[in-house]
Design an enzyme around this catalytic site. Structure first.
Site, PDB file in Angstrom:
ATOM      1  N   TRP A 128      73.190  -7.596   0.573  1.00  0.00           N
ATOM      2  CA  TRP A 128      73.038  -7.378   2.021  1.00  0.00           C
ATOM      3  C   TRP A 128      72.424  -6.017   2.344  1.00  0.00           C
ATOM      4  O   TRP A 128      72.100  -5.736   3.495  1.00  0.00           O
ATOM      5  CB  TRP A 128      74.397  -7.525   2.718  1.00  0.00           C
ATOM      6  CG  TRP A 128      74.862  -8.939   2.878  1.00  0.00           C
ATOM      7  CD1 TRP A 128      74.162 -10.075   2.544  1.00  0.00           C
ATOM      8  CD2 TRP A 128      76.109  -9.384   3.426  1.00  0.00           C
ATOM      9  NE1 TRP A 128      74.907 -11.186   2.849  1.00  0.00           N
ATOM     10  CE2 TRP A 128      76.101 -10.792   3.390  1.00  0.00           C
ATOM     11  CE3 TRP A 128      77.233  -8.727   3.939  1.00  0.00           C
ATOM     12  CZ2 TRP A 128      77.185 -11.559   3.857  1.00  0.00           C
ATOM     13  CZ3 TRP A 128      78.312  -9.482   4.391  1.00  0.00           C
ATOM     14  CH2 TRP A 128      78.274 -10.883   4.349  1.00  0.00           C
ATOM     15  N   LYS A 129      72.322  -5.155   1.352  1.00  0.00           N
ATOM     16  CA  LYS A 129      71.783  -3.797   1.574  1.00  0.00           C
ATOM     17  C   LYS A 129      72.540  -3.152   2.751  1.00  0.00           C
ATOM     18  O   LYS A 129      73.743  -3.367   2.877  1.00  0.00           O
ATOM     19  CB  LYS A 129      70.267  -3.867   1.789  1.00  0.00           C
ATOM     20  CG  LYS A 129      69.578  -4.636   0.647  1.00  0.00           C
ATOM     21  CD  LYS A 129      68.095  -4.540   0.630  1.00  0.00           C
ATOM     22  CE  LYS A 129      67.548  -5.334  -0.553  1.00  0.00           C
ATOM     23  NZ  LYS A 129      66.099  -5.244  -0.709  1.00  0.00           N
TER      24      LYS A 129
ATOM     25  N   GLU B 297      63.644  -7.427 -10.850  1.00  0.00           N
ATOM     26  CA  GLU B 297      63.140  -7.310  -9.483  1.00  0.00           C
ATOM     27  C   GLU B 297      61.865  -6.478  -9.481  1.00  0.00           C
ATOM     28  O   GLU B 297      61.934  -5.239  -9.466  1.00  0.00           O
ATOM     29  CB  GLU B 297      64.182  -6.635  -8.585  1.00  0.00           C
ATOM     30  CG  GLU B 297      65.455  -7.433  -8.435  1.00  0.00           C
ATOM     31  CD  GLU B 297      66.157  -7.151  -7.108  1.00  0.00           C
ATOM     32  OE1 GLU B 297      66.490  -8.100  -6.410  1.00  0.00           O
ATOM     33  OE2 GLU B 297      66.345  -5.955  -6.770  1.00  0.00           O
TER      34      GLU B 297
ATOM     35  N   GLY C 107      67.727 -10.571  -1.028  1.00  0.00           N
ATOM     36  CA  GLY C 107      67.950  -9.628   0.065  1.00  0.00           C
ATOM     37  C   GLY C 107      67.875 -10.340   1.402  1.00  0.00           C
ATOM     38  O   GLY C 107      68.825 -11.005   1.838  1.00  0.00           O
ATOM     39  N   GLY C 108      66.728 -10.254   2.054  1.00  0.00           N
ATOM     40  CA  GLY C 108      66.542 -10.767   3.413  1.00  0.00           C
ATOM     41  C   GLY C 108      67.087 -12.164   3.666  1.00  0.00           C
ATOM     42  O   GLY C 108      67.801 -12.390   4.652  1.00  0.00           O
TER      43      GLY C 108
END
Ligand code: 13P
Length: 257
Positions: free
Chosen positions: A17-18, A175, A242-243
């Protein structure tokens, strides 16, 4: 629905989720996710919220099987006068089972090195956490033909001094920095090539058993429409997202890809 016969390496889909979501947001996310998932078969899931939302996520995911909560980073010391840091034993005590280590954003923006990554992996394993270790080249490195050299350096230095047994408590994530948050995914073939290099390194450093069992996740603009193609590759064992992990319904789709 997960269809591949890969009993020895069950895929993991991990949400990073950063710096997004509060504790209340995490509660709402899990309520929606539980609805969306029902009882259908799915991959193993990991969710890494910011530190301040870990307690809420642990509570909300309490009854979900095949689910773990992760920290996004940990210090290599257990405690002490290190303002702003969070230790691996603290994450374990908070209910985390995993911790992300060496994410490229930590390396790029917060000065992390292969050596500090190495110490953090040690701290994670000592605390009983699974270390989700990130490696990957920048665009400049790829264009200069250094991808393999960069992955080799990050892998060898990151895992320096670890036994095969210890490496089996780690998960690797490839990544490529140029694919993170850019919408530019590596093609499944490009990703597979890098994953094969990493599995080769796992074989060299840890031996056949580590190479056979080590899960290597791909991260960088993973979405429901590209995950299936990535998972079809022999050495891609899941995704670090992520996003697309911020929306519960999208994450549910990824978990069933
Ligand atoms: P995006 O999925 O937003 O590209 O982020 C990838 C990532 O950095 C996961 O750790």
């Amino acid at each position: 629905m997960p269809s591949r016969d890969r009993h020895h390496r069950r895929p993991i889909i991990a949400a990073n989720w950063k710096m997004h979501k509060t504790g209340a947001d995490a509660g709402a996310f899990f309520a929606e996710l539980i609805q969306a998932l029902g009882n259908e078969p799915r991959h193993f899931a990991v969710v890494a919220p910011p530190f301040t939302a870990i307690a809420a996520a642990v509570e909300a995911a309490r009854d979900l099987p095949d689910f773990a909560i992760a920290g996004q980073n940990c210090d290599w010391r257990a405690s002490g006068a290190f303002t702003g840091e969070v230790s691996a034993p603290m994450l374990a005590a908070a209910g985390c089972g995993y911790v992300i280590i060496g994410h490229s954003e930590r390396r790029q923006f917060f000065g992390e090195t292969d050596e500090s990554v190495n110490r953090r992996i040690r701290a994670a394993l000592d605390a009983g956490l699974v270390a989700l270790v990130c490696v990957g080249e920048t665009l400049a490195e790829r264009e200069a033909g250094q991808t393999e050299a960069v992955l080799t350096r990050q892998f060898e230095r990151g895992f320096h001094g670890f036994s095969s047994e210890e490496m089996l408590h780690c998960v690797l994530a490839y990544e490529p920095v140029w694919a993170i948050g850019t919408g530019r995914t590596a093609t499944p073939e490009m990703a597979q090539q890098a994953h094969a290099v990493l599995r080769g390194l796992a074989h060299q450093l840890g031996g056949g058993e580590v190479a056979h069992h080590l899960r290597i996740l791909y991260g960088g603009s993973v979405k429901p429409d590209n995950l299936t193609g990535l998972l079809a590759q022999p050495d891609i064992d899941g995704g670090l997202v992520g996003g697309a992990s911020l929306d519960a319904n999208t994450f549910a789709k990824l978990l069933r890809s």
